[in-house]
Design a protein around this motif. Structure first.
Motif, PDB file in Angstrom:
ATOM      1  N   ASP A 166      35.906  42.147  69.262  1.00 50.57           N
ATOM      2  CA  ASP A 166      34.969  42.126  68.130  1.00 50.57           C
ATOM      3  C   ASP A 166      33.682  41.376  68.446  1.00 50.57           C
ATOM      4  O   ASP A 166      32.708  41.481  67.718  1.00 50.57           O
ATOM      5  CB  ASP A 166      35.635  41.467  66.917  1.00 50.57           C
ATOM      6  CG  ASP A 166      36.575  42.454  66.249  1.00 50.57           C
ATOM      7  OD1 ASP A 166      36.279  43.660  66.314  1.00 50.57           O
ATOM      8  OD2 ASP A 166      37.595  42.029  65.693  1.00 50.57           O
ATOM      9  N   ILE A 167      33.702  40.606  69.543  1.00 45.87           N
ATOM     10  CA  ILE A 167      32.562  39.728  69.837  1.00 45.87           C
ATOM     11  C   ILE A 167      31.254  40.511  69.856  1.00 45.87           C
ATOM     12  O   ILE A 167      30.224  40.034  69.402  1.00 45.87           O
ATOM     13  CB  ILE A 167      32.778  39.017  71.193  1.00 45.87           C
ATOM     14  CG1 ILE A 167      34.086  38.215  71.149  1.00 45.87           C
ATOM     15  CG2 ILE A 167      31.603  38.118  71.532  1.00 45.87           C
ATOM     16  CD1 ILE A 167      34.494  37.598  72.454  1.00 45.87           C
ATOM     17  N   LEU A 168      31.302  41.745  70.393  1.00 47.18           N
ATOM     18  CA  LEU A 168      30.044  42.491  70.571  1.00 47.18           C
ATOM     19  C   LEU A 168      29.904  43.648  69.583  1.00 47.18           C
ATOM     20  O   LEU A 168      29.195  44.606  69.846  1.00 47.18           O
ATOM     21  CB  LEU A 168      29.988  43.069  71.985  1.00 47.18           C
ATOM     22  CG  LEU A 168      30.079  42.080  73.142  1.00 47.18           C
ATOM     23  CD1 LEU A 168      30.169  42.836  74.449  1.00 47.18           C
ATOM     24  CD2 LEU A 168      28.870  41.167  73.162  1.00 47.18           C
ATOM     25  N   GLU A 169      30.621  43.604  68.458  1.00 43.78           N
ATOM     26  CA  GLU A 169      30.561  44.717  67.490  1.00 43.78           C
ATOM     27  C   GLU A 169      31.002  46.038  68.122  1.00 43.78           C
ATOM     28  O   GLU A 169      30.401  47.087  67.872  1.00 43.78           O
ATOM     29  CB  GLU A 169      29.138  44.919  66.942  1.00 43.78           C
ATOM     30  CG  GLU A 169      28.322  43.653  66.866  1.00 43.78           C
ATOM     31  CD  GLU A 169      27.784  43.416  65.465  1.00 43.78           C
ATOM     32  OE1 GLU A 169      27.094  44.295  64.945  1.00 43.78           O
ATOM     33  OE2 GLU A 169      28.088  42.341  64.912  1.00 43.78           O
ATOM     34  N   ARG A 170      32.008  45.983  68.986  1.00 40.28           N
ATOM     35  CA  ARG A 170      32.650  47.185  69.535  1.00 40.28           C
ATOM     36  C   ARG A 170      31.704  48.250  70.086  1.00 40.28           C
ATOM     37  O   ARG A 170      31.641  49.365  69.574  1.00 40.28           O
ATOM     38  CB  ARG A 170      33.545  47.819  68.477  1.00 40.28           C
ATOM     39  CG  ARG A 170      34.528  46.828  67.900  1.00 40.28           C
ATOM     40  CD  ARG A 170      35.904  47.411  67.735  1.00 40.28           C
ATOM     41  NE  ARG A 170      36.875  46.346  67.533  1.00 40.28           N
ATOM     42  CZ  ARG A 170      37.760  45.955  68.463  1.00 40.28           C
ATOM     43  NH1 ARG A 170      37.773  46.539  69.623  1.00 40.28           N
ATOM     44  NH2 ARG A 170      38.607  45.000  68.208  1.00 40.28           N
ATOM     45  N   PRO A 171      30.959  47.926  71.156  1.00 40.15           N
ATOM     46  CA  PRO A 171      30.026  48.894  71.739  1.00 40.15           C
ATOM     47  C   PRO A 171      30.727  50.140  72.279  1.00 40.15           C
ATOM     48  O   PRO A 171      30.113  51.192  72.425  1.00 40.15           O
ATOM     49  CB  PRO A 171      29.375  48.116  72.883  1.00 40.15           C
ATOM     50  CG  PRO A 171      30.355  47.044  73.213  1.00 40.15           C
ATOM     51  CD  PRO A 171      31.004  46.672  71.918  1.00 40.15           C
ATOM     52  N   LEU A 172      32.037  50.038  72.565  1.00 37.54           N
ATOM     53  CA  LEU A 172      32.718  51.175  73.186  1.00 37.54           C
ATOM     54  C   LEU A 172      32.779  52.376  72.254  1.00 37.54           C
ATOM     55  O   LEU A 172      32.903  53.515  72.710  1.00 37.54           O
ATOM     56  CB  LEU A 172      34.137  50.776  73.615  1.00 37.54           C
ATOM     57  CG  LEU A 172      34.195  49.774  74.773  1.00 37.54           C
ATOM     58  CD1 LEU A 172      35.635  49.426  75.089  1.00 37.54           C
ATOM     59  CD2 LEU A 172      33.510  50.327  76.023  1.00 37.54           C
ATOM     60  N   ASN A 173      32.734  52.121  70.953  1.00 36.25           N
ATOM     61  CA  ASN A 173      32.766  53.259  70.022  1.00 36.25           C
ATOM     62  C   ASN A 173      31.612  54.199  70.304  1.00 36.25           C
ATOM     63  O   ASN A 173      31.693  55.398  70.061  1.00 36.25           O
ATOM     64  CB  ASN A 173      32.710  52.763  68.577  1.00 36.25           C
ATOM     65  CG  ASN A 173      33.971  51.986  68.240  1.00 36.25           C
ATOM     66  OD1 ASN A 173      34.982  52.128  68.933  1.00 36.25           O
ATOM     67  ND2 ASN A 173      33.925  51.151  67.217  1.00 36.25           N
ATOM     68  N   VAL A 174      30.498  53.648  70.805  1.00 38.34           N
ATOM     69  CA  VAL A 174      29.354  54.482  71.181  1.00 38.34           C
ATOM     70  C   VAL A 174      29.462  54.900  72.649  1.00 38.34           C
ATOM     71  O   VAL A 174      29.189  56.046  73.018  1.00 38.34           O
ATOM     72  CB  VAL A 174      28.037  53.692  70.981  1.00 38.34           C
ATOM     73  CG1 VAL A 174      26.839  54.539  71.391  1.00 38.34           C
ATOM     74  CG2 VAL A 174      27.927  53.224  69.533  1.00 38.34           C
ATOM     75  N   MET A 175      29.878  53.929  73.513  1.00 37.25           N
ATOM     76  CA  MET A 175      29.799  54.161  74.958  1.00 37.25           C
ATOM     77  C   MET A 175      30.769  55.244  75.444  1.00 37.25           C
ATOM     78  O   MET A 175      30.404  56.094  76.255  1.00 37.25           O
ATOM     79  CB  MET A 175      30.048  52.851  75.716  1.00 37.25           C
ATOM     80  CG  MET A 175      28.864  51.875  75.601  1.00 37.25           C
ATOM     81  SD  MET A 175      29.305  50.159  76.052  1.00 37.25           S
ATOM     82  CE  MET A 175      29.621  50.319  77.802  1.00 37.25           C
ATOM     83  N   ILE A 176      32.007  55.206  74.945  1.00 37.28           N
ATOM     84  CA  ILE A 176      32.997  56.142  75.499  1.00 37.28           C
ATOM     85  C   ILE A 176      32.643  57.606  75.205  1.00 37.28           C
ATOM     86  O   ILE A 176      32.630  58.424  76.131  1.00 37.28           O
ATOM     87  CB  ILE A 176      34.420  55.736  75.071  1.00 37.28           C
ATOM     88  CG1 ILE A 176      34.809  54.532  75.943  1.00 37.28           C
ATOM     89  CG2 ILE A 176      35.425  56.885  75.251  1.00 37.28           C
ATOM     90  CD1 ILE A 176      36.163  53.972  75.761  1.00 37.28           C
ATOM     91  N   PRO A 177      32.300  57.956  73.939  1.00 36.10           N
ATOM     92  CA  PRO A 177      31.881  59.350  73.717  1.00 36.10           C
ATOM     93  C   PRO A 177      30.674  59.720  74.587  1.00 36.10           C
ATOM     94  O   PRO A 177      30.584  60.840  75.101  1.00 36.10           O
ATOM     95  CB  PRO A 177      31.496  59.375  72.233  1.00 36.10           C
ATOM     96  CG  PRO A 177      32.224  58.231  71.625  1.00 36.10           C
ATOM     97  CD  PRO A 177      32.368  57.190  72.695  1.00 36.10           C
ATOM     98  N   LYS A 178      29.784  58.742  74.790  1.00 34.13           N
ATOM     99  CA  LYS A 178      28.598  58.976  75.623  1.00 34.13           C
ATOM    100  C   LYS A 178      29.028  59.304  77.065  1.00 34.13           C
ATOM    101  O   LYS A 178      28.559  60.256  77.667  1.00 34.13           O
ATOM    102  CB  LYS A 178      27.738  57.708  75.591  1.00 34.13           C
ATOM    103  CG  LYS A 178      26.491  57.776  76.413  1.00 34.13           C
ATOM    104  CD  LYS A 178      25.287  57.895  75.513  1.00 34.13           C
ATOM    105  CE  LYS A 178      24.038  58.124  76.315  1.00 34.13           C
ATOM    106  NZ  LYS A 178      22.958  58.637  75.490  1.00 34.13           N
ATOM    107  N   PHE A 179      29.948  58.481  77.621  1.00 38.24           N
ATOM    108  CA  PHE A 179      30.411  58.721  78.988  1.00 38.24           C
ATOM    109  C   PHE A 179      31.039  60.113  79.101  1.00 38.24           C
ATOM    110  O   PHE A 179      30.849  60.810  80.095  1.00 38.24           O
ATOM    111  CB  PHE A 179      31.444  57.668  79.416  1.00 38.24           C
ATOM    112  CG  PHE A 179      30.899  56.261  79.511  1.00 38.24           C
ATOM    113  CD1 PHE A 179      29.563  56.028  79.809  1.00 38.24           C
ATOM    114  CD2 PHE A 179      31.739  55.158  79.317  1.00 38.24           C
ATOM    115  CE1 PHE A 179      29.066  54.724  79.901  1.00 38.24           C
ATOM    116  CE2 PHE A 179      31.244  53.855  79.407  1.00 38.24           C
ATOM    117  CZ  PHE A 179      29.906  53.638  79.694  1.00 38.24           C
ATOM    118  N   LEU A 180      31.826  60.487  78.093  1.00 40.08           N
ATOM    119  CA  LEU A 180      32.526  61.778  78.166  1.00 40.08           C
ATOM    120  C   LEU A 180      31.541  62.948  78.291  1.00 40.08           C
ATOM    121  O   LEU A 180      31.835  63.944  78.946  1.00 40.08           O
ATOM    122  CB  LEU A 180      33.435  61.973  76.944  1.00 40.08           C
ATOM    123  CG  LEU A 180      34.685  61.063  76.901  1.00 40.08           C
ATOM    124  CD1 LEU A 180      35.423  61.210  75.583  1.00 40.08           C
ATOM    125  CD2 LEU A 180      35.625  61.352  78.068  1.00 40.08           C
TER     126      LEU A 180
END
Length: 890
Positions: A166-180
């Motif tokens: 939670d420290i960074l407001e969950r950037p992966l929610n944006v990053m993972i779809p982007k990587f895909l």
């Protein structure tokens, strides 16, 4: 305002000069460069120069610019928190502006610098980093996109956990779809980065990835036959990890995945093949393995077997054509660090013979020196685990191949067959037995093959069948095998010497006293090897000698054997300095030898004892100095102290009362008092073992310290640290026997913890047995204190001691339980059947102990009356009923 900084021309030239010098191979130049770098770190803007050379000074050559960035990276690692704000901001903005440099080397260096800053806790303090990098992925410019992706891949590798918090407001929610989205990019390098980024989040079951798991798997399948090896490698790696984490999602496609992995295991690119080969290792650990693989074995087994041949490059690296190299000294980096396993006190068991070994050291490490993990090793390891899954069902697929390989004219092929035979030894042992009478003699012949690599693998494979060899009449296989292995110990090739020594140690463990008739011959060989061996193999030789001593015990205590063995050991002992890590294996070896020789070790014990005490004292002093001034003094390597304590235990066990004089003349008990309170568990573990051994050997010297020692023992009865707890428990039992009734004031310090431990679920067998023995011994000397708790421990007490052999410890423990039952008969009533069973586990108790058993059994029978006793004893299993009737007439 933008931070404006311009380098001073003279300063810049000085730094460039330094960067040039640091590329020189000369060590003294290197040293002076290190010193200058340390001095320059005093200047706050030194780091500005470094980033300037990396990102702005395009006139310089790339290696120099990259080096400047790598020095900056080291400074970030070491001093980042002392950088002035302006410098930090300048470095960050320069990094982001130059992530798309036209040179791949500079891009990679900038990426390394970015991830190093990010992992210094700066992901929080550099909020624009991730959005900026993700934005740059959409750049039209290939270099910018690739550079940003390279940096992101490194950040995903280094900071996976914080990205998913939670420290960074969950950037992966944006990053993972982007990587895909980038899995389908036209550039192979970009596709590879994209898969590698997502792969970082599989094992942690990152929620953002789990939401998109189906589209991830679909995209992976689309890349399955990518022309870029790096992409295929990352696809294989992803599937291997998904096997552990999301088997449910792979199952519907399993047939195709297995077919695919079969192809990839044979990939032209070795890195891809290796990654794919891991799939079989991981699949073998899944409960579903058998079901999934059974119809693919016909294809899979030949692929794995084929992968077990040495490649041409392996043979070159292993100097496979060099037969004689025993005169060539070892290079120091070839010698692996050794880890000492501290002493744990355990009970001998009835079902002796096959012990469940927690540490099988005969794993497939026959060629440690080449790139440590390769197709050959991975294939062999996979075959080994699959043999353990399928057992003899594997043999129809293997035997036809083995026939062809083992008798093949080409040595490389034959060698791989011998490796296959060794790999399946554990899993397929039952099914192999009919073939062994023919195979073992063939292997014994292969021990004298003209190729060193064939001789060395044969040593290993034979050691995997040692258990069977020892189970046959000795003249059939044991004697010829031993004769040939001893010749190989003196082989002219170092790799063969090493393999033979390790194999011989395994044979010793299996054969134990079967080796006694051949002792003179064995010692002859091992002692001759002393004069012949280079550094690395000497360390393995110590192990073979120590294992021999453990295996034949007191049979080694003959003057002619001592005369052969001790002089070379003591000679090495005198040559080694106190700081030399080679002392570890030598001390372990001497500990086994001292325990085996018993009084035979007396002539050698004084200098050995003295040095051990000095090693302990030295280490404790270094520790004190370090704690007082941590910047000035390094913390010591405590292994020296642990190994020394263990050798002292070996001496105490071997010499018994003869050690009394040595203890009287030394400060060992004061040193032990410190060791017992050391913060490192292994130190405490070894000091408690020594306490128990000294208690048995010369209690008069220990007795004066008991009031100091007992509270420490009490606080170490913490079952989280199994071995510490185990040795402390054992020592308390030994002390009780010596103290007798004087133990009474100390019972409250330990009794409650012991009762708690014996009732804990999942407590390891050794700890349970030692706990039961110690409770019994406490009850023997202080029945009034312990008997009231009888009902709380009698049941686990009885079940844990029924399997250990008759011995002194068991004897005193059972006397204790009988005494307590006399004091508190009510405590045993509900669990009396367990007591009966434990009594029946004795083969021949001493006369007076038997009388105690008789009294209790008859007393109970008379108490309940004939009728009730019959009803009660009808619940007994027949063997128990018969035994009690025969031995005790009940």
């Amino acid at each position: 305002m933008e931070y404006e900084w311009k380098p001073d021309e003279q300063g810049l030239q000085q730094i460039l000069q330094l960067l040039k010098e640091s590329q020189s191979p000369d060590t003294s130049t290197q040293r002076s460069v290190q010193q200058k770098l340390e001095q320059l770190n005093q200047f706050p803007d030194f780091n500005n120069y470094l980033i300037f050379v990396l990102t702005k000074l395009k006139s310089e050559d790339e290696p120099t610019r990259s080096l400047s960035g790598l020095i900056l990276k080291n400074n970030v690692k070491a001093h980042f928190h002392n950088f002035p704000n302006g410098v930090t901001d300048f470095i960050k903005s320069e990094c982001l502006n130059n992530i798309g440099d036209s040179s791949p080397l500079i891009r990679a260096t900038v990426g390394i610098l970015i991830t190093t800053i990010a992992s210094k806790g700066e992901l929080q303090n550099w909020p624009e980093l991730l959005p900026k990098l993700c934005g740059l992925l959409d750049s039209e410019d290939y270099n910018t996109c690739e550079g940003a992706f390279g940096a992101l891949q490194k950040i995903c590798e280094d900071s996976a956990e914080i990205l998913d918090s939670d420290i960074l407001e969950r950037p992966l929610n944006v990053m993972i779809p982007k990587f895909l989205q980038f899995f389908k990019h036209s550039s192979p390098k970009i596709r590879s980065h994209a898969v590698a980024c997502v792969n970082q989040f599989i094992i942690g079951r990152t929620q953002a990835l789990m939401l998109h798991i189906d589209s991830f798997i679909e995209n992976l399948f689309a890349l399955a036959t990518d022309e870029e090896p790096e992409v295929r490698k990352n696809v294989c790696r992803a599937l291997v990890m998904l096997l552990e984490v999301r088997m449910d999602r792979l199952l519907p496609h399993m047939h195709n995945i297995v077919e695919y992995m079969l192809q990839r295991t044979q990939d032209q690119d070795e890195n891809v093949a290796l990654e794919a080969c891991e799939f079989w290792l991981t699949l073998a650990e899944q409960p579903i393995c058998k079901e999934v693989l059974c119809r693919h074995l016909t294809k899979l087994i030949p692929v794995l077997v084929n992968g077990m041949k040495y490649s041409e490059i392996d043979i070159i690296l292993l100097k496979g054509d060099v037969e004689e190299d025993e005169a060539v000294p070892d290079s120091e980096q070839d010698i692996r660090p050794r880890f000492h396993r501290s002493r744990t006190v355990a009970q001998p068991h009835e079902e002796d013979g096959i012990e469940e070994d927690e540490d099988d050291e005969d794993d497939l490490d026959d060629d440690e020196t080449i790139s440590d993990w390769n197709i050959r090793k991975c294939s062999a390891a996979a075959l080994d685990v699959l043999a353990n899954v399928f057992r003899d069902e594997l043999l129809p697929h293997i035997l036809p191949l083995l026939k062809e390989l083992l008798f093949h004219p080409e040595w490389v092929v034959k060698e791989s067959g011998i490796l296959v035979l060794g790999a399946i030894a554990e899993g397929c042992m039952q099914g192999m037995i009919p073939y062994l009478p023919e195979l073992i003699p063939h292997l014994i012949q292969c021990l004298s093959d003209k190729k060193a690599l064939v001789r060395s693998i044969t040593c290993w494979t034979l050691s995997r069948y040692a258990h069977w060899v020892v189970s046959q009449p000795p003249d059939m296989y044991l004697k010829p095998l031993m004769t040939e292995l001893l010749k190989r110990i003196l082989d002219g090739n170092k790799r063969v010497q090493e393999a033979a020594c390790s194999a011989f140690a395994t044979l010793e463990e299996e054969a134990c006293t079967e080796l006694v008739p051949y002792l003179a011959y064995i010692l002859d060989t091992l002692v001759f090897a002393f004069s012949k061996y280079q550094h690395k193999n000497l360390l393995i030789l110590y192990d073979a000698i120590g294992t021999l001593a453990d295996s034949v015990g007191h049979h080694l205590n003959k003057p002619e054997y001592i005369q052969m063995l001790m002089p070379p050991l003591i000679q090495k002992w005198n040559v080694l300095k106190d700081e030399d890590k080679d002392l570890f294996p030598l001390l372990e070896c001497l500990s086994s030898v001292a325990t085996a020789l018993q009084s035979g070790f007396l002539p050698y014990c004084e200098p050995v004892y003295q040095r051990c005490v000095n090693l302990v004292q030295k280490t404790l002093q270094q520790e004190m100095v370090h704690n007082a001034q941590p910047d000035q003094y390094e913390s010591p390597d405590k292994d020296f102290m642990i190994v020394a304590l263990d050798l002292l235990s070996g001496l105490a066990e071997g010499l018994g009362g003869n050690i009394e004089q040595l203890v009287a003349r030394s400060n060992i008990l004061t040193l032990m008092y410190q060791c017992m309170q050391d913060k490192m568990p292994e130190v405490r573990q070894s000091s408690f073992a020594l306490l128990g051994d000294l208690t048995k050997a010369c209690f008069q010297h220990v007795k004066v310290c008991i009031a100091d020692f007992m509270p420490i023992l009490g606080t170490n009865l913490n079952p989280e640290l199994i071995s510490v707890c185990n040795n402390a428990t054992w020592a308390i039992g030994e002390i009780s026997i010596q103290m007798g009734a004087e133990m009474q004031p100390y019972v409250p310090l330990v009794l409650h913890q012991l009762v708690e431990i014996i009732n804990r679920p999942n407590t390891p067998k050794t700890l349970l047995e030692n706990t039961a023995i110690t409770i019994g011994r406490l009850g023997y000397v202080c029945p009034q204190e312990v008997a009231p708790m009888l009902q709380q421990f009698i049941r686990p007490w009885c079940t844990s001691l029924r399997n250990i052999r008759d011995n002194e410890e068991k004897d005193s423990a059972f006397r204790g339980i009988c005494t307590m039952i006399t004091v508190n008969p009510g405590g045993v009533v509900q669990d009396f059947i367990f007591f009966c069973d434990a009594v029946a586990s004795w083969i021949n108790p001493k006369e007076d102990l038997r009388d105690m058993f008789c009294k209790i059994l008859h007393g109970f029978k008379n108490q309940v009356g004939e009728e009730n006793w019959r009803r009660f004893s009808d619940q007994f299993p027949p063997p128990l009923k018969e035994r009690l009737a025969a031995y005790y007439g009940v």
